[in-house]
Design a protein around this motif. Structure first.
Motif, PDB file in Angstrom:
ATOM      1  N   ARG A 375      31.801  44.195  32.690  1.00 55.88           N
ATOM      2  CA  ARG A 375      31.297  42.386  32.440  1.00 55.88           C
ATOM      3  C   ARG A 375      31.443  41.796  31.371  1.00 55.88           C
ATOM      4  O   ARG A 375      30.208  43.128  30.818  1.00 55.88           O
ATOM      5  N   LEU A 439      42.017  34.865  37.600  1.00 56.46           N
ATOM      6  CA  LEU A 439      41.512  35.047  38.902  1.00 56.46           C
ATOM      7  C   LEU A 439      40.758  36.618  38.625  1.00 56.46           C
ATOM      8  O   LEU A 439      39.942  37.141  39.131  1.00 56.46           O
ATOM      9  N   ARG A 440      41.800  37.598  38.551  1.00 54.73           N
ATOM     10  CA  ARG A 440      41.589  39.013  37.258  1.00 54.73           C
ATOM     11  C   ARG A 440      40.615  39.024  36.076  1.00 54.73           C
ATOM     12  O   ARG A 440      39.202  39.779  36.100  1.00 54.73           O
ATOM     13  N   ARG A 443      36.590  37.665  36.993  1.00 48.80           N
ATOM     14  CA  ARG A 443      35.693  39.189  37.224  1.00 48.80           C
ATOM     15  C   ARG A 443      35.353  39.840  36.603  1.00 48.80           C
ATOM     16  O   ARG A 443      34.580  40.709  36.474  1.00 48.80           O
ATOM     17  N   ALA A 474      36.014  29.353  42.096  1.00 49.90           N
ATOM     18  CA  ALA A 474      36.099  30.825  42.323  1.00 49.90           C
ATOM     19  C   ALA A 474      35.878  31.085  41.269  1.00 49.90           C
ATOM     20  O   ALA A 474      35.521  32.227  41.029  1.00 49.90           O
ATOM     21  N   ARG A 477      32.368  32.337  42.848  1.00 53.16           N
ATOM     22  CA  ARG A 477      33.018  33.889  43.521  1.00 53.16           C
ATOM     23  C   ARG A 477      33.701  34.296  43.153  1.00 53.16           C
ATOM     24  O   ARG A 477      33.183  36.052  43.417  1.00 53.16           O
ATOM     25  N   CYS A 478      33.924  34.935  41.715  1.00 53.15           N
ATOM     26  CA  CYS A 478      34.236  35.865  41.162  1.00 53.15           C
ATOM     27  C   CYS A 478      33.140  36.566  40.407  1.00 53.15           C
ATOM     28  O   CYS A 478      33.214  38.098  39.637  1.00 53.15           O
ATOM     29  N   CYS A 480      30.800  35.029  38.204  1.00 56.89           N
ATOM     30  CA  CYS A 480      30.855  34.308  36.522  1.00 56.89           C
ATOM     31  C   CYS A 480      28.941  33.870  36.261  1.00 56.89           C
ATOM     32  O   CYS A 480      29.072  32.531  37.331  1.00 56.89           O
TER      33      CYS A 480
END
Length: 742
Positions: A375, A439-440, A443, A474, A477-478, A480
């Motif tokens: 990250r 979405l990738r 993450r 989203a 949930r990922c 962030c």
């Protein structure tokens, strides 16, 4: 911090200078060890400079085992590779040592073995394999970094650090005559000596130098050329010089140990490569205040601005090279002026201190990323890539502010025009509606930014609201952190939209910074209490206008006088606009007749605003007018607005651009966000529904009066700018980084 550097140990020229200088200076602030895969002058000179130098010879794999043992016992944090053999070692060691590996790419690896097909098929292929299996890369110029990115190396793990030199040292005085005698150059009093330091390799294209020199010598007979370097091209260059009749004036001096003596013996420095990164031959010449003529390659234009700090020519153009050499040879004052100019630019921007500072920053960034797993950085989403200069200005400002927090931060943007965003901002970009793609990315990023503008609204469509709320959910949930950045809120008119907005913002958003008080009130009305709410302002207020020459060029391309006096109309089609078009036309005529202002129709959204401008202009027969249709980059749009006497705008960012430049405003509001901004800056405002010819003319009169006393508008904008930093400070907190909180 402990860093181990790997290199073959047989390097010469720029690579040797770079590694020796870098490590000698880095060792003053961090723990550095140099490992050479063979002994010889390179390792001996490094040790003499005080660098902790180890030699691991006796075969590649035996040396590899020795390096692995040294890394494991020495507690090193980073493995730094230079050159193909070191790259292969780093690629093979990365898993067993579990240390981050970085490679400095000193040249275009596809050209390193030009003219040597066997070496290209062996060493070249192995080097490509190694580079692809090393995670981090450093190009020694922006051009090299861009080349690596164009070949598929990830932007986020590819950095640029320019070669630096110590410009503070005192240069030794040497006898030019003794040097000429030692290298066999027939230089007489009054001759002008041209030089180039490069290996005699096809990529250096020294044949172009010999041809250009021969051209220059036709008009300046007292020219001499001394080339420092050795290589396979030597016989070809000797034959070429003979065929051109300049063999007596060309000296191939071979490898020279004392480059200070060499540069001190020159009057003009040259470089003719067809591919370069940022060679020391340029900065070393600059340190000796040598006027320089170079091919326009790699990062060289960062130092040499044609006609100001030297001369540039296109690779292979020996006629242009010859003309520039002759010009310098014929004018001593020009040589002195350009020599001083390149020295001052190089000493300011390309010092060894700057190189070491940037190198340590890259090391820290790598270690920080490794410590936090995969990250890092931010993902920015907004209404980007749709032709609206206002939205692009928001993106420009947010990107600049993220880099003020951390210049090396990975940044990804969602845009309808990802290719354009990447080119303009040097960011990674994916299409806004590429859901699997973003979405990738979510993450892998630390912070998700819902980026400015009025994204949370359902006036344009309900689908827009649902989409942006989906991205907020989203991102959470990922994993962030989530921020809404310098934004406006609403209107959200449907009860279902309000409920969904309340749930999403309360459960998924950490911080919301708002550009005006009305948006704060709207969130309170929705019942949003979960995130931290901060009143800031629009990030676009921080942007500067384009350079004056670019603004002039935009006016000239529109057939307008850059020095003219204009009243801007930034219009857009909106329900009810057609019936109000005559009022705009009458007001434009009024401003022209009373104040001598030429109406200028400026398109903030180049894809749609032209229709509104054409509708008004069609009602203005006999009145001179100007169209500036765009597309306008944000800096250019701001610059155009800065040339206006008055701005009449329906577009919010037309008003923001003008306000930031102290231009009096008249807002025609079709949306509460326009009214709210004008209230913040005490600007004149009328709703589109209530617009009349007389009312608009009165507002133009009031704006004209402000031209005599612009202090009130400037004070209002200064207040907004004073709180805009809260956007950046809030993002830095979520990223776990620090900024100056003024």
């Amino acid at each position: 911090m402990k860093v181990i550097h790997l290199i073959s140990g047989g390097d010469t020229g720029g690579a040797k200078t770079h590694v020796h200088s870098l490590l000698q200076n880095l060792s003053r602030s961090i723990d550095v060890t140099l490992v050479c895969f063979r002994g010889g002058p390179f390792a001996e000179e490094a040790a003499a400079l005080g660098i902790d130098t180890r030699v691991m010879d006796g075969g590649f794999f035996r040396a590899l085992r020795g390096v692995r043992a040294l890394i494991e016992s020495g507690g090193y944090d980073i493995v730094h590779c230079h050159g193909s053999r070191a790259n292969l070692a780093g690629a093979l060691l990365r898993r067993s040592t579990k240390k981050p590996v970085v490679s400095t790419v000193h040249s275009d690896y596809r050209l390193d073995y030009l003219g040597r097909p066997a070496a290209a098929l062996t060493y070249g292929k192995l080097n490509v394999f190694a580079l692809r299996h090393i995670k981090y890369h450093i190009g020694v110029s922006d051009a090299m970094r861009a080349l690596l990115i164009s070949r598929g190396f990830p932007r986020a793990t590819t950095f640029a650090i320019y070669n630096g030199l110590d410009f503070s040292r005192t240069l030794p005085e040497r006898s030019r005559a003794e040097f000429y005698k030692r290298v066999g150059a027939d230089v007489r009093e009054g001759d002008i000596v041209v030089g180039a330091a490069a290996r005699l390799d096809p990529v250096k294209d020294l044949a172009t130098l010999v041809r250009g020199f021969a051209e220059a010598k036709k008009s300046v007979p007292g020219l001499k050329l001394i080339i420092a370097g050795e290589g396979a091209e030597r016989p070809n260059l000797e034959s070429l010089a003979a065929s051109l009749g300049v063999a007596d004036s060309v000296t191939l001096a071979g490898w020279l140990d004392d480059m200070d003596e060499y540069y001190g013996a020159l009057d003009i420095n040259t470089l003719t490569s067809i591919s370069e990164t940022f060679p020391y031959a340029i900065t070393e010449g600059a340190a000796h205040r040598l006027p320089t003529v170079s091919s326009r390659v790699g990062g060289i234009p960062r130092l040499i601005e044609d006609g100001f700090t030297g001369y540039l020519f296109e690779p292979g153009d020996y006629a242009a090279l010859g003309e520039r050499i002759a010009r310098l040879a014929s004018d001593a004052r020009l040589r002195e002026r350009l020599g001083e100019a390149i020295f001052e630019r190089a000493a300011r921007d390309f010092s060894m201190e700057a190189t070491c500072r940037e190198q340590c920053a890259v090391y820290r960034e790598i270690l920080d990323r490794e410590a936090h797993g995969s990250r890092a950085g931010v993902l920015i989403c907004g209404a980007y890539g749709m032709g609206n200069a206002g939205d692009e200005a928001i993106l420009d400002a947010i990107t600049a502010e993220m880099r003020s927090i951390d210049p090396l931060m990975p940044i990804t943007v969602l845009s309808r025009d990802p290719e354009g965003a990447e080119k303009r901002l040097d960011v990674d970009a994916i299409h806004t509606f590429n859901v699997p793609g973003f979405l990738r990315v979510m993450r892998r990023r630390t912070l998700y930014i819902n980026g400015g503008g009025s994204l949370i609204q359902d006036v344009t469509s309900r689908r827009s609201l649902w989409f942006y709320l989906f991205t907020l959910r989203a991102a959470r949930r990922c994993g962030c952190r989530v921020m809404m950045y310098g934004c406006g809120i609403g209107p959200v008119r449907r009860p279902g939209g309000v409920r969904s907005t309340r749930r999403t913002l309360n459960s998924c958003v950490d911080i919301i910074t708002l550009r005006e008080p009305d948006s704060m009130e709207e969130l309170h009305r929705f019942g949003v209490e979960g995130p931290e709410l901060i009143l800031a302002s629009d990030p676009a207020l921080t942007l500067s206008p384009a350079p004056a020459e670019e603004i002039d060029a935009e006016f000239n391309s529109a057939g307008a006088d850059p020095e003219g006096k204009y009243i801007c109309f930034a219009l857009r089609r909106w329900p009810g606009f057609e019936e109000k078009a005559p009022a705009f036309a009458a007001a434009a005529r009024y401003a022209h007749e009373k104040y001598g202002l030429t109406p200028a129709f400026v398109s903030i959204n180049h894809k749609s605003d032209g229709e509104a401008a054409a509708a008004v202009a069609s009602l203005m027969d006999g009145v001179e007018r100007v169209f500036i249709p765009g597309p306008l980059p944000s800096a250019l749009a701001i610059g155009v607005m800065s040339r206006m006497e008055i701005v009449v705008s329906m577009r919010l960012h037309g008003l923001i651009f003008a306000a930031g430049q102290g231009v009096p405003l008249v807002g025609v509001s079709y949306d509460p966000k326009v009214t709210a901004f004008l209230r913040c800056v005490d600007g004149g405002c009328v709703t589109l529904e209530d617009l009349t010819e007389d009312g608009l003319c009165r507002l133009i009169d009031a704006a004209a009066a402000l031209r005599e006393d612009p202090a009130a508008l400037e004070a209002s904008v200064a207040r907004l700018r004073a709180i805009e930093h809260k956007n950046t400070a809030s993002a830095a907190r979520l990223l776990g980084k620090q900024v100056n909180d003024q």
